[in-house]
Write a protein that holds these residues in place. Structure first.
Motif, PDB file in Angstrom:
ATOM      1  N   MET A  25       0.863  -1.188   0.000  1.00  0.00           N
ATOM      2  CA  MET A  25       0.000   0.000   0.000  1.00  0.00           C
ATOM      3  C   MET A  25       0.889   1.224   0.000  1.00  0.00           C
ATOM      4  N   THR A  26       0.541   2.160  -0.800  1.00  0.00           N
ATOM      5  CA  THR A  26       1.336   3.382  -0.843  1.00  0.00           C
ATOM      6  C   THR A  26       0.933   4.299   0.304  1.00  0.00           C
ATOM      7  N   GLY A  27       1.883   5.073   0.789  1.00  0.00           N
ATOM      8  CA  GLY A  27       1.549   6.109   1.749  1.00  0.00           C
ATOM      9  C   GLY A  27       1.868   5.777   3.191  1.00  0.00           C
ATOM     10  N   SER A  73      -5.579  -6.442 -15.661  1.00  0.00           N
ATOM     11  CA  SER A  73      -5.511  -4.972 -15.729  1.00  0.00           C
ATOM     12  C   SER A  73      -5.498  -4.343 -14.344  1.00  0.00           C
ATOM     13  N   GLY A  74      -6.036  -5.054 -13.364  1.00  0.00           N
ATOM     14  CA  GLY A  74      -6.130  -4.490 -12.019  1.00  0.00           C
ATOM     15  C   GLY A  74      -7.363  -3.621 -11.827  1.00  0.00           C
ATOM     16  N   ARG A  75      -8.174  -3.487 -12.891  1.00  0.00           N
ATOM     17  CA  ARG A  75      -9.396  -2.697 -12.764  1.00  0.00           C
ATOM     18  C   ARG A  75     -10.588  -3.620 -12.518  1.00  0.00           C
ATOM     19  N   GLY A  76     -11.553  -3.105 -11.748  1.00  0.00           N
ATOM     20  CA  GLY A  76     -12.747  -3.901 -11.479  1.00  0.00           C
ATOM     21  C   GLY A  76     -13.825  -3.067 -10.834  1.00  0.00           C
ATOM     22  N   LYS A  77     -14.847  -3.771 -10.317  1.00  0.00           N
ATOM     23  CA  LYS A  77     -15.981  -3.099  -9.669  1.00  0.00           C
ATOM     24  C   LYS A  77     -16.307  -3.849  -8.383  1.00  0.00           C
ATOM     25  N   ALA A 117       1.948 -10.854  -6.800  1.00  0.00           N
ATOM     26  CA  ALA A 117       1.548  -9.794  -5.865  1.00  0.00           C
ATOM     27  C   ALA A 117       2.775  -9.137  -5.252  1.00  0.00           C
ATOM     28  N   LYS A 118       3.759  -9.963  -4.909  1.00  0.00           N
ATOM     29  CA  LYS A 118       4.984  -9.430  -4.304  1.00  0.00           C
ATOM     30  C   LYS A 118       5.707  -8.484  -5.274  1.00  0.00           C
ATOM     31  N   ALA A 119       5.590  -8.798  -6.568  1.00  0.00           N
ATOM     32  CA  ALA A 119       6.187  -7.931  -7.596  1.00  0.00           C
ATOM     33  C   ALA A 119       5.211  -6.830  -8.035  1.00  0.00           C
ATOM     34  N   HIS A 120       4.116  -6.668  -7.288  1.00  0.00           N
ATOM     35  CA  HIS A 120       3.077  -5.669  -7.567  1.00  0.00           C
ATOM     36  C   HIS A 120       2.428  -5.855  -8.943  1.00  0.00           C
ATOM     37  N   LYS A 121       2.164  -7.128  -9.242  1.00  0.00           N
ATOM     38  CA  LYS A 121       1.427  -7.477 -10.463  1.00  0.00           C
ATOM     39  C   LYS A 121       0.269  -8.395 -10.059  1.00  0.00           C
ATOM     40  N   LEU A 122      -0.919  -8.106 -10.596  1.00  0.00           N
ATOM     41  CA  LEU A 122      -2.060  -8.979 -10.330  1.00  0.00           C
ATOM     42  C   LEU A 122      -2.102 -10.043 -11.428  1.00  0.00           C
ATOM     43  N   MET A 123      -1.710 -11.261 -11.067  1.00  0.00           N
ATOM     44  CA  MET A 123      -1.613 -12.345 -12.047  1.00  0.00           C
ATOM     45  C   MET A 123      -2.835 -13.259 -11.945  1.00  0.00           C
ATOM     46  N   LEU A 124      -3.331 -13.683 -13.121  1.00  0.00           N
ATOM     47  CA  LEU A 124      -4.468 -14.615 -13.152  1.00  0.00           C
ATOM     48  C   LEU A 124      -4.146 -15.798 -14.045  1.00  0.00           C
ATOM     49  N   PRO A 125      -4.651 -16.972 -13.699  1.00  0.00           N
ATOM     50  CA  PRO A 125      -4.511 -18.121 -14.604  1.00  0.00           C
ATOM     51  C   PRO A 125      -5.569 -18.057 -15.718  1.00  0.00           C
ATOM     52  N   TRP A 126      -5.121 -18.263 -16.946  1.00  0.00           N
ATOM     53  CA  TRP A 126      -6.018 -18.270 -18.112  1.00  0.00           C
ATOM     54  C   TRP A 126      -6.006 -19.649 -18.732  1.00  0.00           C
ATOM     55  N   CYS A 127      -7.166 -20.053 -19.219  1.00  0.00           N
ATOM     56  CA  CYS A 127      -7.263 -21.358 -19.872  1.00  0.00           C
ATOM     57  C   CYS A 127      -6.923 -21.200 -21.343  1.00  0.00           C
ATOM     58  N   PHE A 150      -1.170  -2.483  -3.942  1.00  0.00           N
ATOM     59  CA  PHE A 150      -0.484  -3.612  -3.315  1.00  0.00           C
ATOM     60  C   PHE A 150      -0.014  -3.238  -1.917  1.00  0.00           C
ATOM     61  N   ASP A 151      -0.412  -4.048  -0.945  1.00  0.00           N
ATOM     62  CA  ASP A 151      -0.098  -3.793   0.455  1.00  0.00           C
ATOM     63  C   ASP A 151       0.994  -4.785   0.884  1.00  0.00           C
ATOM     64  N   ASP A 152       2.218  -4.286   1.014  1.00  0.00           N
ATOM     65  CA  ASP A 152       3.344  -5.142   1.433  1.00  0.00           C
ATOM     66  C   ASP A 152       3.265  -5.326   2.947  1.00  0.00           C
ATOM     67  N   VAL A 153       2.462  -6.295   3.380  1.00  0.00           N
ATOM     68  CA  VAL A 153       2.203  -6.416   4.819  1.00  0.00           C
ATOM     69  C   VAL A 153       3.397  -6.962   5.594  1.00  0.00           C
TER      70      VAL A 153
END
Lengths: 145, 396
Positions: free
Chosen positions: A1-3, A67-71, A29-39, A129-132
C-alpha cells in the motif's frame, strides 16, 4: 500500500501460505502485479488459481497479468475485528469483479472511514499492493474517482 | 397425500428426539459430553438403548470419536460435515442406509461447545483456499461471512434493512412462547430495535445475528415397520434433498440466490410429490436475519427478489398487537422454536431446526403448537449458502 506502510513486525493479520498452484499469484503480488490463470482451451480466466480450469476442466493454463481494474460486486463494513485487525475497524471486505471476469475477495483502501454512504455496489476500483510483511503482499483495491 | 417420485417415501421414521437438558452457557460440559447427553436422551425417548444403535451419523464429533465414547461398534458410519445442514443431510443418508439394510437403528447426534469452546478445533489452515483468499482480508467468523451476499441482494432488488429487520422481530415472538428458548424471557423486539442495536458487520446489527451457545440434540431413526411398535408417534420422512456448491462465500456464482438450496429444495419437493403451497410450517435455518429470506426465494415461497416485502408484511390483531407474516398468528409460521436468532445456536444449528419440526408434528410444541399440522419443511445451509439440506416430514 502506498503512503502508510506498517512496520513488518507490527503486522498481526493472518497470512496466506501458497500452494504450488497458487504460488505464481502470490509471487506476482509481491512484484506488484495482479496475475491470473487463463485457460488456453476455453480462453477464460479464473480465480482462485486451480490446477484445472473450473469452466472447461482443461489443464492447459497460462499466467497473465490482469488490468487491475474492477468493480465492487458486493461488500460489508466490518465492525467486529478478525484476529489481527483490531486497529483497522471498521474495514471494508469486498468481492471485486475484475475486468477480466473472475471475482476475488479483498479489502477497500480508503482515505475516509467507510460508511454505507461512501461505499457502493458497482463502484469502480483499481488494485493497490499492500506489502504487509517482507515476504507477503496482499492485493487490495482503491475506489477510482 | 400425493405420490412423489421417491421410492423411499415413508420408508423410514424418526422415533426419538431430544435436546440436551440445558442450552446456553455450559462450561461444565465438553463437546463430547454434549453429544453423549443428547444421544442418551433421544434413545430414551425412542425406548431404545446404545446397544441397539448400529448406525452413527455425526458432524462436530467424528463417528469414530463417538463409537469410542459410547463403547459401541456401529456397522454404518457417516461423518458428512458440510456445515450447519449436515444433520439434515444425515437424515437423508440414514433413510437410504436403513432402506438398503446397511443399518437398522440410526443415531444422528449433535453436540457443540459453541460458546464455552471446550474441546473444539480452531479453524485456520493458511494454505487452504479460505486461508489464502479470505482470512488475509479480515474475513473470518460467521457475521462477516454470512453478510457478504446481502448488499448484492439489496442492490439488485431494492431490499432494505428495515424489511430484513422484521425477521428477528417475528422470530422473537416465537421464542416468547418456547420455555426452552434462551430469549424466552427477553421480551419482544421491533424491527426498529433490530436496527438500533450495536453494529456488528454492516448490513448486520447485533439483533440480526444468531445466538452463540453450548448445547446438543439427537434423533433416532428406524424403518417404518419397526416405527409402529415404538412408544412415540412416528414422524415419517416424505422427501429429502441435498447439494453442495462453493466452499468460500466469495465464490458464490450468484450472490442473490443459493444454487445448492435451490437444487436441494427441488429434489425434496419432487420426492414428496408436494409443492410450497402444500407446506405451511417452515424451519428455515436462521443463522442471520437474511438467511431464511434467501430460502423463501430459493424454495419458491416468494418470487426472486421478493423476500424483503414478503417478510415485512404485518397486520394488527384486535388488541393492536403486531402480527408478523412468519410469526405467531401469521399466515406462514416459520422458525417456531424461536430460531437460531432467539432460541439457540451452537454453530451447527441444523439439528435444532429438525427437532422443532418433530415436536410440532408430534403435537408437543405447547403454547407455540401449530394446530392441525401434518407436514413440515426443514431447510438449512451448510457454511455460507455453500451446501444445503432439505427434509419434508409428516406425521401420517
Amino acid at each position: 500500500m502506498t503512503g502508510n506502510p506498517a512496520p513488518a513486525a507490527a503486522y498481526k493479520g493472518p497470512l496466506p501460505r501458497a500452494t504450488p498452484e497458487t504460488q505464481p499469484f502470490w509471487d506476482g503480488a509481491k512484484a506488484h502485479k495482479l496475475m491470473l490463470p487463463w485457460c488456453e482451451d476455453c480462453g477464460q480466466a479464473h480465480f482462485y488459481p486451480r490446477a484445472l480450469c473450473p469452466h472447461c476442466h482443461s489443464v492447459r493454463l497460462a499466467w497473465r497479468q490482469a488490468s487491475g481494474r474492477g468493480k465492487v460486486h458486493t461488500f460489508v463494513i466490518n465492525h467486529k475485528a478478525a484476529r489481527g485487525f483490531e486497529d483497522k475497524v471498521p474495514y471494508v471486505i469486498a468481492v471485486i469483479e475484475l475486468e477480466e471476469g473472475p471475482r476475488m475477495m479483498s479489502n477497500l483502501v480508503m482515505d475516509e472511514t467507510p460508511t454505507p454512504e461512501n461505499v457502493h455496489v458497482e463502484m469502480p476500483v483499481a488494485v493497490v499492493f499492500d506489502d504487509v510483511t517482507p515476504e507477503v503482499t496482499l492485493p487490495k483495491f482503491r475506489p477510482v474517482r | 397425500m400425493t405420490a412423489g417420485t421417491g421410492t423411499l417415501q415413508r420408508k423410514v421414521a424418526i422415533v426419538g428426539a431430544a435436546e440436551t437438558d440445558a442450552l446456553g452457557k455450559l462450561p461444565h460440559m465438553s463437546r463430547l459430553a454434549l453429544n453423549a447427553q443428547a444421544a442418551r436422551k433421544a434413545l430414551e425417548d425412542a425406548g431404545l438403548s446404545f446397544r441397539d444403535v448400529d448406525g452413527i451419523f455425526s458432524s462436530v464429533a467424528d463417528p469414530n470419536e463417538l463409537s469410542e465414547y459410547f463403547g459401541i461398534v456401529p456397522r454404518y458410519v457417516d461423518g458428512t460435515s458440510v456445515g450447519g445442514c449436515s444433520y439434515i443431510i444425515h437424515v437423508r443418508h440414514a433413510v437410504a442406509a436403513i432402506a438398503a439394510g446397511y443399518c437398522s437403528v440410526a443415531l444422528i447426534v449433535h453436540g457443540e461447545s459453541g460458546r464455552s469452546w471446550i474441546d473444539m478445533d480452531r479453524p485456520g489452515n493458511p494454505a487452504s483456499p479460505t486461508g489464502q483468499f479470505e482470512a488475509p482480508f479480515g474475513a473470518s467468523g460467521a457475521p462477516t461471512l454470512f453478510s457478504i451476499p446481502v448488499l448484492r441482494h439489496f442492490h439488485q432488488y431494492g431490499t432494505t434493512k428495515q424489511q430484513m429487520s422484521h425477521v428477528p422481530a417475528a422470530t422473537r415472538e416465537w421464542a416468547l412462547l418456547n420455555p426452552k428458548a434462551i430469549m424466552h424471557k427477553a421480551g419482544p423486539i421491533t424491527p426498529e430495535d433490530v436496527m438500533a442495536s450495536r453494529m456488528v458487520c454492516y448490513p448486520f446489527n447485533l439483533l440480526d445475528c444468531c445466538l452463540v451457545a453450548d448445547g446438543g440434540g439427537a434423533l433416532v431413526l428406524v424403518g417404518a415397520d419397526r416405527a409402529r411398535d415404538c412408544r412415540r408417534k412416528p414422524v415419517y420422512v416424505l422427501g429429502t434433498g441435498e447439494a453442495a456448491a462453493h466452499r468460500q462465500v466469495g465464490m458464490m456464482r450468484d450472490f442473490t440466490m443459493s444454487d445448492s438450496s435451490t437444487l436441494s429444495g427441488r429434489l425434496a419437493f419432487a420426492e414428496a410429490g408436494l409443492g410450497p403451497a402444500d407446506i405451511r410450517h417452515l424451519m428455515f435455518y436462521d443463522a442471520f436475519s437474511f438467511t431464511p429470506m434467501m430460502f423463501l426465494e430459493d424454495l419458491g415461497y416468494c418470487g426472486r427478489g421478493e423476500s424483503g416485502p414478503f417478510v415485512a408484511e404485518t397486520r394488527k390483531d384486535a388488541t393492536g398487537r403486531t402480527i408478523y407474516k412468519t410469526g405467531p398468528g401469521g399466515a406462514l409460521p416459520m422458525n417456531t422454536n424461536g430460531g437460531g436468532l432467539s432460541y439457540c445456536h451452537t454453530g451447527r444449528y441444523g439439528m435444532f431446526a429438525l427437532l422443532e419440526a418433530v415436536y410440532q408434528l408430534r403435537g408437543e410444541a405447547g403454547a407455540r403448537q401449530i394446530p392441525g399440522l401434518d407436514v413440515s419443511l426443514v431447510h438449512g445451509p451448510g457454511r455460507h449458502f455453500a451446501a444445503a439440506g432439505t427434509l419434508i416430514l409428516a406425521n401420517r
